[in-house]
Design an enzyme around this catalytic site. Structure first.
Site, PDB file in Angstrom:
ATOM      1  N   ASP A  62      -1.803   7.030   9.997  1.00  0.00           N
ATOM      2  CA  ASP A  62      -1.486   5.618   9.257  1.00  0.00           C
ATOM      3  C   ASP A  62      -0.094   4.882  10.171  1.00  0.00           C
ATOM      4  O   ASP A  62       0.666   6.409   9.988  1.00  0.00           O
ATOM      5  CB  ASP A  62      -1.286   5.313   8.301  1.00  0.00           C
ATOM      6  CG  ASP A  62      -2.568   5.351   7.575  1.00  0.00           C
ATOM      7  OD1 ASP A  62      -3.888   5.553   8.117  1.00  0.00           O
ATOM      8  OD2 ASP A  62      -2.580   5.538   6.171  1.00  0.00           O
TER       9      ASP A  62
HETATM   10  N1  URA Z   1      -4.645   9.417   4.586  1.00  0.00           N
HETATM   11  C1  URA Z   1      -4.526   8.423   4.516  1.00  0.00           C
HETATM   12  O1  URA Z   1      -4.159   8.033   3.484  1.00  0.00           O
HETATM   13  N2  URA Z   1      -3.321   8.391   5.590  1.00  0.00           N
HETATM   14  C2  URA Z   1      -3.307   8.931   6.712  1.00  0.00           C
HETATM   15  O2  URA Z   1      -2.851   8.560   7.632  1.00  0.00           O
HETATM   16  C3  URA Z   1      -4.365  10.192   6.731  1.00  0.00           C
HETATM   17  C4  URA Z   1      -5.046  10.148   5.856  1.00  0.00           C
END
Ligand code: URA
Length: 237
Positions: A102
């Site tokens: 993310d």
């Molecule tokens: N889980 C999440 O919530 N975000 C990420 O970027 C990777 C795994």
């Protein structure tokens, strides 16, 4: 493969651009002797403007992804590809991230132009371990590890339970979570399901591969023995 095509496929320019680079004498061997488009030369003996050629197809990069950058190619705003040399976007076969992190997650992000390897890493069957460190808004309750490891935990609007995950508690509000799958926002959603909130999230390893000395925004190409570490078990916290 002919040198012009090989170099053009690495993103240095169109075949026409690369043919011109040969004519200008910019493509040489390590001793500075000019190479010609029809020469047969191993990849590692080619220099452009005295610099070694980028890694050939089959390249794997590791980046310490900074916060605020997205893994998309086209997003408006900062994207992880902006941190690489611009010609890397022109490579054929194309360079992709191996899964995504993310915008608000930092840490270990892999890139490759090897589709088969990418599939081997992200395929749920491969069960490659991804290790995240989360800073939480509230103290852990104590029962999260059992639920996360149960193999029966369901996330909202999903139809199959999560694979068992391993929780290592590092402090009342800090934990390491090891996943073998990669569902959308999985870590944040798992902690939200137990009434907590992830304030900061970073991926610290993929398999046994860690970031080592790489600082935020830095990246490097992996050697073969480091690629093999992706498929090994990570060290426990
Ligand atoms: N889980 C999440 O919530 N975000 C990420 O970027 C990777 C795994």
């Amino acid at each position: 493969m002919k040198l012009v095509k090989l170099i053009a496929n690495l993103g240095y320019g169109t075949r026409k651009d690369v043919a011109l680079m040969f004519r200008e004498g910019r493509i040489t061997d390590p001793d500075g002797d000019v190479l010609y488009a029809d020469d047969k030369v191993p990849h590692e003996h080619i220099r452009i403007d005295e610099e070694p050629l980028d890694p050939p197809t089959g390249m794997v990069l590791v980046m310490n992804k900074p916060l605020g950058a997205t893994c998309s190619r086209k997003d408006i705003g900062r994207v992880v590809y902006d941190l690489l040399p611009p010609r890397y976007r022109m490579r054929d076969p194309a360079l992709s991230t191996v899964g995504r992190l993310d915008r608000d997650t930092s840490g270990l992000l892999l890139f490759t132009d090897d589709g088969a390897l990418l599939h081997r890493i992200i395929s749920p069957k491969a069960r490659v371990a991804k290790v995240y460190e989360a800073v939480l808004a509230s103290d852990l309750r104590g029962d999260e590890g059992e639920l996360f490891g149960s193999g029966t935990m369901m996330l909202e609007s999903e139809t199959t339970p999560l694979e068992p995950a391993v929780l290592d508690v590092l402090a009342p509000r800090r934990a390491r979570l090891t996943l073998t799958e990669g569902r959308y926002h999985q870590v944040r959603r798992m902690f939200a399901a137990v009434g907590n909130h992830v304030e900061a999230l970073t991926r610290v390893s993929v398999g046994a591969l860690t970031l080592g000395e790489l600082r935020h925004g830095e990246w490097r190409a992996l050697e073969d023995q480091e690629i093999a570490r992706i498929f090994e078990a990570p060290a426990r916290a």
